[in-house]
Each structure stands twice: as C-alpha cells, then as structure tokens.
Enzyme design. Sequence first.
Site, short mmCIF file in Angstrom:
data_model
loop_
_atom_site.label_atom_id
_atom_site.label_comp_id
_atom_site.label_asym_id
_atom_site.label_seq_id
_atom_site.Cartn_x
_atom_site.Cartn_y
_atom_site.Cartn_z
N LYS B 78 0.87 -1.19 0.00
CA LYS B 78 0.00 0.00 0.00
C LYS B 78 0.90 1.22 0.00
O LYS B 78 1.97 1.22 0.64
CB LYS B 78 -0.87 -0.04 1.26
CG LYS B 78 -1.95 1.04 1.34
CD LYS B 78 -2.81 0.85 2.61
CE LYS B 78 -3.92 1.89 2.72
NZ LYS B 78 -4.78 1.67 3.89
N SER B 153 -9.80 1.57 3.01
CA SER B 153 -8.96 2.42 2.19
C SER B 153 -7.91 1.63 1.39
O SER B 153 -7.35 2.16 0.44
CB SER B 153 -8.24 3.43 3.08
OG SER B 153 -7.35 2.76 3.97
N SER B 177 -10.01 -0.95 7.08
CA SER B 177 -9.40 -0.70 5.77
C SER B 177 -8.68 -1.89 5.15
O SER B 177 -8.28 -1.82 3.99
CB SER B 177 -8.42 0.47 5.86
OG SER B 177 -9.12 1.67 5.93
#
Lengths: 95, 485, 477
Positions: B78, B153, B177
Amino acid sequence: MKITKKEVEYVAHLARLEFAEEEKEKFTSQLNDILMYMEMLNQIDTAGVEPMSHAIAQKNAFREDSIGESLDNEAALANAPDPRGDFFRVPKVIE
Amino acid sequence: MELNQLTIHELQNRLRAGEATALEIVQALFKRIETVESRLKAYISLMKEDAFEGAIRADEAIKKGDINPLTGIPIALKDIYCTKGVRTTCGSRILHNYIPPYNATVVEKLQQAGAIFTGKTNMDEFAMGSSTETSFFGATRNPWDPERIPGGSSGGSAVAVAADECIAALGSDTGGSIRQPAALCGVVGMKPTYGRVSRFGLIAFASSLDQIGPFTKDVEDCAIIMNCIAGYDPKESTSVPADVPDYRDFLSRDIKGWTIGVPKEYFIEGIDPEVEQAVRQAIKVVEGLGAKTRDVSLPRTKYCLAVYYIVAPAEASSNLARYDGIKYGYRTPDSLDLLDMYKKSRSDGFGAEVKRRIMLGTYALSSGYYDAYYKKASQVRALIKQDFDEVFRTCDIILTPTTPTPAFKLGEKTDDPLQMYLSDILTISANLAGIPGISVPCGFSGSGLPIGLQFLASHFEEGKLMQIASAYEKNANLEKRRPHL
Amino acid sequence: MKYEAVIGLEVHAQLLTDTKIFCNCSTKFGAAPNSHTCPICLGMPGVLPVLNKKVVEYAIKMGLATHCRINAQCSFARKNYFYPDLPKGYQISQYAEPLAEFGHVDIEINGEKKAIGITRIHMEEDAGKLLHDEHNPVSYVDLNRTGVPLIEIVSEPDMRSAEEAAAYLKRLHEILVYLEICDGNMEEGSFRCDANISLRPWGETAFGIRTELKNMNSFRNVQRALEYEIKRQQYILDDGGEVVQETRLWEDGQGVTHSMRSKEEAHDYRYFPDPDLVPIDIGRDWVDEVEKNLPELPLAKRERFMGEYQISAYDAGVLTVSRALADYFEEVAKRSGKPKIAANWVMGDILKFLNEEKKDIKDCPITPSALADLIGLIDKGTISGKMAKDVVEQMYQTGKAPTAIIEEKGMVQITDESTLSKIISEVIEANPEQVAQYRSGKEKVFGFFVGQIMKATQGKANPKIINDLLKKMLTKS
C-alpha cells in the site's frame, strides 16, 4: 445547530485550512449532520470511566542515550520545496 | 493456471522444486498488470525495474540454496509505507512527490524474508475512506464489477491480490481498511492486534487505531506473511514485546469444542439479506466442525461509529499537521506570507474527505469541546473494549459479517459522508478495542459480488483466527471463481 | 498607591543528554544547519518517537533537588500549533500528567530566607531555530535543535520583587548545573526564562492582570526587565488605566519591554494524550536509585563548609558557586589541612588567574594537590608568603610543581642564622648613620634595614628570623 459557519471558520484557521464560501456552507452542513449523530454518546453514563487513549495498555518504552546516524544535510533537505543553502526557506513570519 | 494466479505456498513449492523461476513469476505478473491495470488502477506506482532485478537476485539465491520464507515472491505495498528512494504518496497530492529517506520496518522485514516488491498500491487519501475513491490518483475499480468500488482504504492492495496483479499485498487497517476491501474483493485480509506489527514507517492516520496486515489469496498465505512481519520493534513505543508463534502451526488444527459468539448487534437493520444468508450458512459450517455457537451481546456496538469518528479524526488532525509545505511535499507556488502559504498549501494539497476529517478532529479537540467529544469518546471506547473482554471470557471467537452489503457503485456515497462511514460499522469495533480480526470469503451475491465473513479474537490470538479461518476455508466448499476481466 | 508585584517564572532547561529526547541524533550545539537531523526529528511521514530514558532520569533528579513529589505515573501530550520551527505541527510535552509537582526552592535576600513554590516540572522537546533574512521577506529554518530534551520548571507566583526573581533564577541555575543535567548557558539558550508579572495594591489578595515577558537572556536582563515592567504597570495603574494581558519582549538595547502585538488569537493548543508514546511508571525503586546518586546540593554544601572548615558565609558562597570549584577547594583544604588558608588562595590568586583568561576551574593548570603542597611549603617556612605569590603564578603558567619552581629559581628561603647574621653585620657596618638614628630612638629606620637585607638576599631571607636577629644586633653594641 451543533456548529455554526463562524465556528467552521475558526476551526479552519486553527487547522490552517481555507474554504470558498460555498465549501464553507457545505462543510457546515455536513459537519452538523455528523455532530448530530455523535449526540448519541450522551446517552451513556461515563462518570468515573478512565478514558482509553491507547488500544493496548503498555508502559515504560525507552531507548538508551546513545548517538545514532543522522541524515546528512543534503538528505534532510532533499524533499524540501524551497531549500536554500543549508536551510529550509519559508515566507517571513509576520508578527 | 498462470504463475501469477498461484498462492505463496504453491509458488514456494515450484521455486524449490525448480519448476518455476522468480523471473517467470515476475514476468507473468507484469504481463497481467499490463493487461488489466488500466481498467482497475490498483497501483499508484509500479516498481517494475526493482521487481525484475529482485527476481534475478532471488533466482541466484535459490540456486545457492539460500532460501528465505518469501524468496522470489512478488508482493504489493500500500502506498502508505515508506520505501527508501521510492515515491510514497499516501494517495495525496500533498505527498505526490515525496521520496522517503528510510524504509518502514515492515518493508525491511519483507525484504529480509526475500520478498520482491511489485509496486505501491492505490488507497483512499491518507487511508481516509471506505471506497478508494478519495485518492488523488483516481479511483480503483472492483475487479468483480468495475462499476463498483473495491472497498477501502486499502482498495488497491485488495484489487491487486484479487486480480492476480501480485501474489500478496500489505494494507493498513484503521477502521476496517483491510478487512472491508478484502471482503468486497473476495480475498483474505487480516488486521492483527494493535502493537503486533510495527507501525514504524507507516504514514499515520490515527495512531491509536492504525495496524498493518496482509491481503492474501488464502489463509495459509496469511500465516506465511504474518510470520514475516509480526514482532516487537524497538522503534515503536506501542509495539508489544510478546513472543510470536509460528502461525502455520495453527492451520491444521481443528476447532472442536470451541465456543463461537455471534453478536446480535452485528446483524443490524440494513444488512443485505444475501450477506446475512451467506454468514448464517458459514455459522452452519463451523458448527459442523464441532464448534458451538452462541448468541452474545456487545451492547455498545451502536456507539462505535460515533466514537471512531471522533477519535480517528482527532488524532488525524494532529498527525496531518506536519504537511505544511516546508520540509517536503506540496507547497503552493504563490503565497503572500507564511500564514497564507500554510493555508493554501494545505487546502490545495488535501482532498475534501481529508479536510473534512481534519476539521472534525480539530473541532473535537478545541477549547470548550474536548470534554464533550474527545474525552467522552475515549471513555466510551473503554466501555466498548470491556464489552469485548466480557464476551471473550466465554467465547474463543466472535463471528460476524465483514460488511453490511457487497460492493456499492462508484460515486454512490461520495456526497453523503455519514452513509460512507456506515459501511465500516462492522469492522470499526476491533480497532477501538485493539483486537485482531480476519475477513475470509464466504460466497457471492446473486449478482456475483464477493461476500466476506469476519472472525474476531482476543488480543494476540491471531493464531486462533488462522485456525478457524483455515478450518472454515477448507470445509466451506465455496465455489472457486475468478473475476472476468 | 503602593503596589505589590506578583511574579512567577517559567524556566526551560536543556538537558545534557548525548542524544535528543525521541531520536538518536546528537544534541551538540553549533553543528552545520540541518545536519543533526533524522526522519524522526524532521517530522517525516511515518516516524515514531521513542523516549530517551536518561531524560526521565535527569528530570527526576531535578524534581528531587527541588523537593517535588515525583508522580508515580506521568505521560506525554501533544501541544498543537503551526510554526516553521515545529516540524510535526505539534510539540510533544506533558500536560495533564507532569513528572513532578509541588516542590520548592529556598532563596535568601538580605539574610532572610524564603521558599519559592514549584508548581510542576515536566519534560518536553525543544523546537528548531528560525533565522530572519534582513533584506527579503523570508526566514530560514534550522532543525538541529528540534527534539533536544527540555525540562520546563514552572514556579508558583511567589516572588514579590525583581530581586527575588533573580535570586530564585540563580538558585535554579545553580542546582541544574550542580546536578550536571544542564550546562546553564544562557547565551546559547540552554537555560531560558519567561516571566509572568502583575501588580496589586498592597494588602490585596486577588491577582492583577499579568503580562508575560520573553527574550531575557541573562540574569541581569531578567531583573532589569522585571524592574522595568513593574514601573510600567505601576504607571498605568496610577493613571487609572488597565494593564493589557499580553506577551512583551525585552529589548535589551533600549532597556524596555515591547508588546508582541497580540497577533495570536487566544491560544487553542488542543492538548491530547500522545497516542504514539506510552505512560511512564516511576516506581519507588527508580526514585530511590536516582536519589542515592544525587550529589550534595549547593545550599547543603555551603552550610557544611561553614561548619566543617570554619569559613565565612560569604566565602562558602563563593567557593560553592560551582560543584567543580567546591570540589577543588575541598581537596586543597583536606590535603593542606589549612582550610582557611586554602580558601584564601582559591578565592584570591586562583580565581583571579582563571577569570583573567575566562577559564573554568576544570581547566586550572594547578592541581589541588600542587596548591596544597605550596601551602605546606609556606607553613614549613621553606618560602615566604610573598615568594609564594610568585611561585603560584609560575605554577599557573607552567603547570609545574611548586618545589620544582622553587628549586629552578633558587627561591629557597635563607633561614640559616649564621648566614643571615653575616649579612646583617655587613648591612649594619655599611650604614652607620642609620644605626645611629635607630639607637637614638628613631625606630622607623628598622624598615630600611630590612629592605637592605632583602635586597642583599634577593628577597630570600626569612623575614621572621631577620626581624629577631636584626633587633638583637642593632641594640647589641
């Protein structure tokens, strides 16, 4: 009303943000909805409850006082939008 | 099957047996990325050159018999982890050109384990969002239906795994997330106990809630990654100095005699009937494995969202104060003075959702409101944790749906923040309490969208989560599907 | 009207640790700008703080030395505000749970003792430095100082005059330096002081409106700024006006305080517990351990010196100004067995030499044992006190032992009576006129003879023996 436009302006200044008039209205209304939702917390009696500021209760995390590696000046300034010489340059602080 | 479609443990076997090379794996992956990436936008930055170099090095190491747990395995990160010399944006304009001078601890750990990095995946800006729509670099699409959001997210990481654009990925979970996008994309996602995986080098959203975890294609891979990244880090004061077991040991154990709590508050009004049905079916599967299920109550569940949306923005408002246009990142090209520079840089650098949360958090901490908001929320948080402690006295595991609905459409909730926030309602409580949770696929909706099942355990009981998730995975007899792209 | 001043001080002291409070960067002063920095103190995205244990230890020391209660648990909070010298946009400090509270420091003004209360002592990180461009509307940021550990010592509003404030400040400074936890350098900013001051009519118990004074970087300036501010406020009040609550800067050149112009919207620092740092438990064991290693503090030392060495309060005060000086004196006193003489030598010649060169006692080329030897040589009569003055100067310049210098220069005193008798006879014979004067009762000429004898012996004659012999020989025949 939980929050007024004037308060939104005050909070924006504290957070160093600025909004166009239209945005301010929108934010005021959205924040209001959210804060209204938060109202439900007042249903709970929390007298005497110790606030929980950490997910896991831990204590005494220390390091020893021994010198490690620093970045050199060039690396420290490598991402700066306006480096000048050995420094970060900023617009003058108005006092 | 193409190499990029395999799991870590399958690839490990092939690499060791000499049936595949790391280079072949990386080639297959980048071929796949070239084919699907323009439609999905899972990545913000690709690390193609690094990946190919890494593959060559990995093949040399394998030849020498120098094999580590992740040698030759391509993993996506990420874009919230600092990677030395590789741009790290956190999905924000304000960091669009930021190149960290150091590596996050997890990045170092993965490197030491031999992993190859494929790139930095897309995410909601500063991890604030549930749909990966707030990224400065554009929205990521759900591979099962590109009209829909992948969750967030860590949407980019979930998609990269689901669409075989990497073998496994790392995400971060502040209110769901990892688990929520894992559920919506049909992959396994785990949020470990707070303090179990080092946060050092993870760009902070809400420090007391943030935790790092893996996205994988199955539970065994989840255990493999956790073995590499879990453990105490002296660079983090909140890191817990507890022993880490070998999580693979839990994969073959049964769950006979376990008590599974099913909290009634998690089968809320508004839960999609297909989701409820899939989860009820899962309950039957675990009961079939010799576990007892029990109705339990987590009475303060309905307050979780309110608590979360005070605590997280409050911490975020402070964590994001460092983006001031001085040391790194975006600075407005024209400003009258310092104050103007601050305001313009931050207002142009941050997107609407981030600004909304900074405003909310600043307000909740400001003079006159601290007690009513931040302090009150922190007290209720303590009570929410007590609810969990209570249930875990009698239950080994708590079982819930991961999300109330399958993936929704892009743009559907962007104008109504509160509705967007409600999609995290089933995952937030674990972050507030600091406990670990895992989401595993448990079927599909009628329209072919994945549904996720969430298991929660007590602090540092990740092993139990692996145990039940693995047992469920092996016995659920779910239909094997791949997204059509 | 007659007014009473009410003064409270906030002191920031930089701690003498090797590394910063939350990272491993060096705290050393004077490095090239932005070279003692790392991702942590630069506030880069993703970094986390880990507390330097020594900072806690030093803060406990100060807490104990000022009779504070050391709290069993303390914790850090974030103080949020934007400023270019604050890279994270917040300062890590202590707020609701400081390390130490409820202490006091004793001061003495004109022989009268008074206790000044300490509200709290807490740990925090220092900010960086800004340099303002003189020609362009820009400033330059140096973050070397960012994260250097500080303790903030907040006093109660217990001081009633500028003199008391200065005395309190000196006591604090002295204690910090004694504890060797702060170098006390006010010019380099390792010891900084802000003051809150208000006036109230005599007999009134409620506080008046206060101003906060900043930018006073010496003891003298603190006293001057407070004196000025007392006058300024008095003038306003006498005139029927109202003091404005504000921050004022001391302008050293003009000798006045200036309003900082209330740019600041009332501060709203949004303090909250720092989620990246965990609470600190300070158990009894830890406190005991620190206490055990606490050095003797200046006040106690002063009293002990007066009793043990029978020296005056003034002398004890001078000799305990620093721990190193006190240790030096004490060693000389012990080795020589002549504490009063030792005090005179240390306070006289030694401090004079050091002050001339602006040197510290630690850099004194004369070791305590060498000075004690010198005192011994005077005592034995090997050299005269007058000769010793020359010897000590040589010792300071060369670092040599007193005996070596005496030998080199042939400075040994002549004490042999027959040698001296011979010299005296010669002088008497050469000056019959003065001999006659002396014998006719003009005893003043005695000094003339002494001078002549000293001249003949190059000052090496033992004065006492000369005295006796000369008197005898002059009266004899």
